[in-house]
Design a protein around this motif. Structure first.
Motif, PDB file in Angstrom:
ATOM      1  N   SER A 130       0.104  -1.459  -0.223  1.00 39.25           N
ATOM      2  CA  SER A 130       0.107  -0.434   0.253  1.00 39.25           C
ATOM      3  C   SER A 130       0.662   0.993   0.054  1.00 39.25           C
ATOM      4  O   SER A 130       0.034   2.219  -0.359  1.00 39.25           O
ATOM      5  N   GLY A 131       2.369   1.239   0.726  1.00 39.29           N
ATOM      6  CA  GLY A 131       2.420   2.232   0.754  1.00 39.29           C
ATOM      7  C   GLY A 131       2.899   2.862   1.935  1.00 39.29           C
ATOM      8  O   GLY A 131       3.576   3.847   1.834  1.00 39.29           O
ATOM      9  N   PHE A 132       1.916   2.824   2.801  1.00 35.70           N
ATOM     10  CA  PHE A 132       1.760   3.405   4.337  1.00 35.70           C
ATOM     11  C   PHE A 132       1.394   1.573   5.518  1.00 35.70           C
ATOM     12  O   PHE A 132       1.450   0.916   4.922  1.00 35.70           O
ATOM     13  N   GLY A 133       1.291   2.191   5.967  1.00 34.57           N
ATOM     14  CA  GLY A 133       0.989   0.616   7.284  1.00 34.57           C
ATOM     15  C   GLY A 133       1.576   0.519   8.142  1.00 34.57           C
ATOM     16  O   GLY A 133       1.340  -0.046   9.503  1.00 34.57           O
ATOM     17  N   SER A 134       3.194   0.596   7.702  1.00 28.61           N
ATOM     18  CA  SER A 134       3.968   0.012   8.501  1.00 28.61           C
ATOM     19  C   SER A 134       3.652  -0.329  10.008  1.00 28.61           C
ATOM     20  O   SER A 134       4.125  -0.753  11.232  1.00 28.61           O
ATOM     21  N   SER A 135       3.912   1.203  10.546  1.00 34.18           N
ATOM     22  CA  SER A 135       3.692   2.375  11.310  1.00 34.18           C
ATOM     23  C   SER A 135       2.641   1.491  12.625  1.00 34.18           C
ATOM     24  O   SER A 135       2.661   1.143  13.772  1.00 34.18           O
ATOM     25  N   ILE A 136       1.656   2.224  11.562  1.00 35.47           N
ATOM     26  CA  ILE A 136       0.349   2.095  12.452  1.00 35.47           C
ATOM     27  C   ILE A 136      -0.192   0.414  12.835  1.00 35.47           C
ATOM     28  O   ILE A 136      -0.564   0.271  13.757  1.00 35.47           O
ATOM     29  N   VAL A 137       1.003  -0.275  11.954  1.00 38.38           N
ATOM     30  CA  VAL A 137      -0.107  -1.785  12.198  1.00 38.38           C
ATOM     31  C   VAL A 137       1.104  -2.308  13.362  1.00 38.38           C
ATOM     32  O   VAL A 137       0.859  -2.814  13.834  1.00 38.38           O
ATOM     33  N   SER A 138       2.658  -1.935  13.398  1.00 41.50           N
ATOM     34  CA  SER A 138       3.657  -1.661  14.509  1.00 41.50           C
ATOM     35  C   SER A 138       3.450  -1.528  15.484  1.00 41.50           C
ATOM     36  O   SER A 138       3.674  -2.355  16.479  1.00 41.50           O
ATOM     37  N   VAL A 139       3.527  -0.500  15.827  1.00 40.31           N
ATOM     38  CA  VAL A 139       3.682  -0.196  16.782  1.00 40.31           C
ATOM     39  C   VAL A 139       2.433  -0.253  18.002  1.00 40.31           C
ATOM     40  O   VAL A 139       2.985  -0.967  19.024  1.00 40.31           O
ATOM     41  N   PRO A 140       1.647  -0.117  17.764  1.00 41.35           N
ATOM     42  CA  PRO A 140       0.898  -0.702  19.168  1.00 41.35           C
ATOM     43  C   PRO A 140       0.844  -2.447  19.220  1.00 41.35           C
ATOM     44  O   PRO A 140       0.483  -2.470  20.432  1.00 41.35           O
ATOM     45  N   LEU A 141       1.599  -3.255  17.956  1.00 40.67           N
ATOM     46  CA  LEU A 141       1.545  -3.961  18.716  1.00 40.67           C
ATOM     47  C   LEU A 141       3.456  -4.644  19.809  1.00 40.67           C
ATOM     48  O   LEU A 141       3.792  -5.345  20.798  1.00 40.67           O
ATOM     49  N   LEU A 142       4.405  -4.042  19.355  1.00 37.40           N
ATOM     50  CA  LEU A 142       5.414  -4.350  19.880  1.00 37.40           C
ATOM     51  C   LEU A 142       5.855  -3.239  21.512  1.00 37.40           C
ATOM     52  O   LEU A 142       6.315  -3.343  22.015  1.00 37.40           O
TER      53      LEU A 142
ATOM     54  N   ALA B 268      -9.298   6.186  12.544  1.00 35.69           N
ATOM     55  CA  ALA B 268      -8.665   5.209  11.344  1.00 35.69           C
ATOM     56  C   ALA B 268      -9.845   4.296  11.044  1.00 35.69           C
ATOM     57  O   ALA B 268     -10.026   3.904  10.211  1.00 35.69           O
ATOM     58  N   ALA B 269     -10.446   3.843  11.667  1.00 34.15           N
ATOM     59  CA  ALA B 269     -11.298   2.935  12.078  1.00 34.15           C
ATOM     60  C   ALA B 269     -12.443   3.357  11.108  1.00 34.15           C
ATOM     61  O   ALA B 269     -13.575   2.777  10.071  1.00 34.15           O
ATOM     62  N   ILE B 270     -13.018   4.638  11.426  1.00 36.41           N
ATOM     63  CA  ILE B 270     -14.427   4.994  11.159  1.00 36.41           C
ATOM     64  C   ILE B 270     -13.497   5.611   9.076  1.00 36.41           C
ATOM     65  O   ILE B 270     -14.306   4.923   8.191  1.00 36.41           O
ATOM     66  N   ASN B 271     -12.744   5.627   8.776  1.00 37.34           N
ATOM     67  CA  ASN B 271     -12.230   6.387   7.629  1.00 37.34           C
ATOM     68  C   ASN B 271     -11.902   5.192   7.217  1.00 37.34           C
ATOM     69  O   ASN B 271     -11.879   4.665   5.749  1.00 37.34           O
ATOM     70  N   GLY B 272     -11.007   3.902   7.337  1.00 34.93           N
ATOM     71  CA  GLY B 272     -11.620   2.135   6.885  1.00 34.93           C
ATOM     72  C   GLY B 272     -12.953   2.191   6.608  1.00 34.93           C
ATOM     73  O   GLY B 272     -12.767   1.353   5.188  1.00 34.93           O
TER      74      GLY B 272
ATOM     75  N   ALA C 166      -7.291  -3.258  -0.051  1.00 33.54           N
ATOM     76  CA  ALA C 166      -6.802  -3.372   0.977  1.00 33.54           C
ATOM     77  C   ALA C 166      -6.487  -2.120   1.928  1.00 33.54           C
ATOM     78  O   ALA C 166      -5.897  -1.820   3.088  1.00 33.54           O
ATOM     79  N   TYR C 167      -6.745  -0.732   1.436  1.00 34.91           N
ATOM     80  CA  TYR C 167      -6.155   0.184   2.376  1.00 34.91           C
ATOM     81  C   TYR C 167      -7.406   0.356   2.944  1.00 34.91           C
ATOM     82  O   TYR C 167      -7.724   0.781   4.395  1.00 34.91           O
ATOM     83  N   GLY C 168      -8.336   0.299   2.834  1.00 30.88           N
ATOM     84  CA  GLY C 168     -10.109   0.341   3.629  1.00 30.88           C
ATOM     85  C   GLY C 168      -9.116  -0.501   5.353  1.00 30.88           C
ATOM     86  O   GLY C 168      -9.683  -0.379   6.656  1.00 30.88           O
ATOM     87  N   SER C 169      -9.012  -2.165   4.361  1.00 28.28           N
ATOM     88  CA  SER C 169      -8.544  -2.680   5.800  1.00 28.28           C
ATOM     89  C   SER C 169      -7.967  -2.193   6.928  1.00 28.28           C
ATOM     90  O   SER C 169      -8.087  -2.941   7.963  1.00 28.28           O
ATOM     91  N   ILE C 170      -6.271  -2.173   5.989  1.00 26.68           N
ATOM     92  CA  ILE C 170      -5.693  -1.576   6.926  1.00 26.68           C
ATOM     93  C   ILE C 170      -5.670  -0.683   8.160  1.00 26.68           C
ATOM     94  O   ILE C 170      -5.647  -0.887   9.286  1.00 26.68           O
ATOM     95  N   LEU C 171      -6.671   0.248   7.386  1.00 28.04           N
ATOM     96  CA  LEU C 171      -7.075   1.404   8.476  1.00 28.04           C
ATOM     97  C   LEU C 171      -7.480   0.835   9.393  1.00 28.04           C
ATOM     98  O   LEU C 171      -8.180   1.204  10.464  1.00 28.04           O
ATOM     99  N   VAL C 172      -9.355  -0.248   8.742  1.00 23.39           N
ATOM    100  CA  VAL C 172      -9.402  -0.813   9.792  1.00 23.39           C
ATOM    101  C   VAL C 172      -9.222  -1.490  11.065  1.00 23.39           C
ATOM    102  O   VAL C 172      -9.306  -1.398  12.615  1.00 23.39           O
ATOM    103  N   PHE C 173      -7.861  -2.537  10.202  1.00 21.43           N
ATOM    104  CA  PHE C 173      -7.482  -3.536  11.395  1.00 21.43           C
ATOM    105  C   PHE C 173      -6.534  -1.871  12.511  1.00 21.43           C
ATOM    106  O   PHE C 173      -6.451  -2.875  13.048  1.00 21.43           O
ATOM    107  N   SER C 174      -5.581  -1.248  12.223  1.00 22.53           N
ATOM    108  CA  SER C 174      -4.792  -0.397  12.506  1.00 22.53           C
ATOM    109  C   SER C 174      -5.611  -0.161  13.562  1.00 22.53           C
ATOM    110  O   SER C 174      -5.374   0.492  14.797  1.00 22.53           O
ATOM    111  N   GLY C 175      -7.043   1.125  13.333  1.00 20.54           N
ATOM    112  CA  GLY C 175      -7.965   1.542  14.240  1.00 20.54           C
ATOM    113  C   GLY C 175      -8.551   0.343  15.396  1.00 20.54           C
ATOM    114  O   GLY C 175      -7.896   0.901  16.528  1.00 20.54           O
ATOM    115  N   ALA C 176      -8.895  -0.378  14.721  1.00 18.28           N
ATOM    116  CA  ALA C 176      -8.758  -1.203  15.719  1.00 18.28           C
ATOM    117  C   ALA C 176      -8.179  -2.119  17.346  1.00 18.28           C
ATOM    118  O   ALA C 176      -8.350  -2.288  18.167  1.00 18.28           O
ATOM    119  N   MET C 177      -6.746  -2.334  16.126  1.00 14.49           N
ATOM    120  CA  MET C 177      -6.005  -2.379  17.772  1.00 14.49           C
ATOM    121  C   MET C 177      -5.579  -1.306  18.148  1.00 14.49           C
ATOM    122  O   MET C 177      -5.157  -1.968  19.326  1.00 14.49           O
TER     123      MET C 177
END
Length: 251
Positions: A28-40, A111-115, A233-244
């Motif tokens: 997607s060109g983005f999403g690395s930090s929003i996915v990884s930071v909440p878990l790390l 993030a979740a709402i925009n996803g 893909a973009y929407g799913s990343i936003l929903v997932f990262s927001g939910a996390m």
């Protein structure tokens, strides 16, 4: 010490998280930090995780960007970045001084709402772009969250997705934006000393090969996706990262 950060269970989790996060970045060109930071941050301190992701993100953006920056819409970013820089100055101050929980809760909701919005509109091929004056709030808050938690990507993709209809151009523009914002974060963190730590640098070096493997895999998948699939893909990343983020704050 760096050896405390490579305890087998914690480091194995970090490897899996970084591999998944940078696979998403390759797609997607983005999403690395929003996915990884909440878990790390479940296994490492926030002040180690955020500067470490700055180091990896800037290398990852250079790797992706050597092929895609020619497609980026630079005019959009010229309008967005001045407000982002103002937000980043505030974000660095808050990273040092303020509690993170309320801000992460707000970002998770956003993030979740925009996803959900992106997923609902995934089959709309064209629409009128929003006013460029929306760059003021989106840029400011995107810069603040980027400096605070390395998680401003959903804010930027929400704005750019409403300005750019072409998924290829959107991906390239996001990749270039992530590089420039990471470079600004790197500069500010060098000035404040947040990144000058053997723990940060050592962990980044150990996880860098994993990040590049994820990017390589994601880039190959990206070339096979249609416009609607890219929006999914973009929407799913936003929903997932927001939910996390929301789950982390609630629990």
């Amino acid at each position: 010490m760096i050896f405390e950060l490579i305890e087998p269970l914690s480091f194995t989790l970090a490897v899996l998280v970084v591999l998944c996060a940078f696979f998403i970045f390759g797609v997607s060109g983005f999403g690395s930090s929003i996915v990884s930071v909440p878990l790390l941050v479940q296994v490492y301190p926030l002040r180690v995780v955020v500067p470490m992701m700055v180091v990896i993100d800037i290398c990852a953006s250079l790797y992706v960007g050597r092929k895609s920056y020619g497609d980026a819409n630079i005019q959009e970013l010229k309008w967005l970045f001045p407000f982002s820089l103002m937000g980043m100055v505030l974000g660095i101050f808050l990273l040092v001084e303020a509690p993170s929980e309320p801000l992460l809760l707000i970002l998770g909701l956003f993030a979740a709402i925009n996803g959900v919005r992106v997923l609902v509109q995934r089959n709309i091929e064209s629409r009128d772009p929003i006013s460029k004056w929306w760059a003021v709030p989106f840029g400011f808050f995107g810069g603040a969250f980027t400096a605070l938690f390395a998680t401003g990507g959903p804010i930027y993709v929400s704005y750019l997705g409403l300005r750019i209809n072409n998924p290829k151009v959107l991906r390239a523009t996001m990749a270039f934006a992530i590089f420039m914002l990471t470079f600004l974060r790197l500069t500010l963190m060098l000035v404040t000393g947040l990144i000058l730590s053997w723990q940060v640098i050592g962990l980044a070096i150990l996880l860098m090969p994993v990040a590049f493997l994820g990017i390589w895999s994601g880039t190959h998948i990206h070339t096979k996706l249609s416009n609607a699939a890219m929006r999914i893909a973009y929407g799913s990343i936003l929903v997932f990262s927001g939910a996390m983020l929301l789950v982390r704050q609630i629990t």
